[in-house]
Scaffold this active site. Structure first.
Site, mmCIF file in Angstrom:
data_model
loop_
_atom_site.group_PDB
_atom_site.id
_atom_site.type_symbol
_atom_site.label_atom_id
_atom_site.label_comp_id
_atom_site.label_asym_id
_atom_site.label_seq_id
_atom_site.Cartn_x
_atom_site.Cartn_y
_atom_site.Cartn_z
ATOM 1 N N ARG A 91 0.833 -1.210 0.000
ATOM 2 C CA ARG A 91 0.000 0.000 0.000
ATOM 3 C C ARG A 91 0.860 1.249 0.000
ATOM 4 N NH1 ARG A 91 -1.368 3.845 3.360
ATOM 5 N NH2 ARG A 91 -0.340 2.882 5.151
ATOM 6 N N VAL A 92 0.443 2.230 -0.781
ATOM 7 C CA VAL A 92 0.975 3.588 -0.674
ATOM 8 C C VAL A 92 -0.218 4.518 -0.465
ATOM 9 C CG1 VAL A 92 3.109 3.270 -1.983
ATOM 10 C CG2 VAL A 92 0.981 3.803 -3.202
ATOM 11 N N SER A 93 0.052 5.715 0.022
ATOM 12 C CA SER A 93 -1.041 6.597 0.438
ATOM 13 C C SER A 93 -1.716 7.334 -0.706
ATOM 14 C CB SER A 93 -0.528 7.612 1.464
ATOM 15 O OG SER A 93 -0.099 6.948 2.632
ATOM 16 N N SER A 94 -1.058 7.456 -1.862
ATOM 17 C CA SER A 94 -1.653 8.205 -2.962
ATOM 18 C C SER A 94 -1.210 7.623 -4.293
ATOM 19 C CB SER A 94 -1.261 9.689 -2.887
ATOM 20 O OG SER A 94 0.125 9.843 -3.129
ATOM 21 N N GLN A 142 2.458 8.031 -5.500
ATOM 22 C CA GLN A 142 3.572 7.329 -4.873
ATOM 23 C C GLN A 142 3.842 6.002 -5.562
ATOM 24 O OE1 GLN A 142 1.871 7.646 -0.773
ATOM 25 N NE2 GLN A 142 3.860 8.508 -0.246
#
Length: 204
Positions: free
Chosen positions: A5-8, A11
């Site tokens: 997972r990345v936040s946006s 990324q």
């Protein structure tokens, strides 16, 4: 299974995927590009759904905060994995990656519980610090005169004329709403505000 997972969307997932592929086939890695502030992410929810993880499966993640950055949610998720017989391996926590003989799993669980508690606290503290910095930034901006929130609206153009004609019965309220492009709640608010202002000014 693996989870990254990345936040946006801006990324990059490459580093996580590179590490996960050492343990999990690429086709078995689920990814999300969404904030860790809550668990409402399509990929993660699919992992926990009817076609996702089963008892005896292993989930591999790069670091604990890929699950969540909220301490309570993180603990709840780890508890869910335990209750459903799913092993959680965290690459950044070597003790979760070791292979132990039969009957020695309690050693891994004991060490992991300690590490999870510590790192969960750190992840939550990071979020508090971010919020604190945001609050401090807002207060500093307010001190400089910056205003936040929705700007207060004044009266619509020619409001006084429409108001007087409405009060005299020359036009209907519906006509005023249509001409000024406002709704009934806005109209009532403007009437109260305008009449209060006139009373304060000593006008009839």
């Amino acid at each position: 299974m693996g989870y990254a997972r990345v936040s946006s969307t801006g990324q990059n997932l490459d580093r996580q995927l590179l590490e996960l592929k050492k343990y999990v086939p690429e086709e078995n890695i689920i990814v999300d590009k969404a904030s860790g502030k809550n668990l409402e992410r399509p990929g993660y929810q699919a992992l926990k759904g009817v076609l996702g993880l089963r008892k005896g499966d292993t989930l591999v993640i790069q670091s604990l905060d890929r699950l969540s950055r909220n301490k309570e949610e993180m603990k709840q998720e780890i508890q869910w994995f335990k209750e459903n017989g799913i092993r959680l391996q965290v690459i950044d926590l070597p003790t979760t990656m070791i292979q132990l003989g039969e009957g020695q799993e309690w050693i891994r669980d004991m060490v992991n519980n300690i590490l999870i508690e510590v790192l969960s606290s750190i992840a939550e503290e990071e979020r508090h610090l971010i919020k604190q910095r945001q609050r401090e930034g807002i207060e500093a901006a307010k001190a400089k005169g910056t205003k936040f929130g929705r700007p207060s609206k004044g009266y619509p153009e020619n409001w006084a004329s429409y108001y007087m004609r409405y009060r005299k019965g020359e036009i209907t309220r519906k006509y005023v709403l249509e001409q000024l492009g406002i709704n009934i709640d806005r109209f009532k608010y403007l009437v109260r505000k305008y009449e209060s202002h006139k009373r304060n000014q000593g006008e009839e």
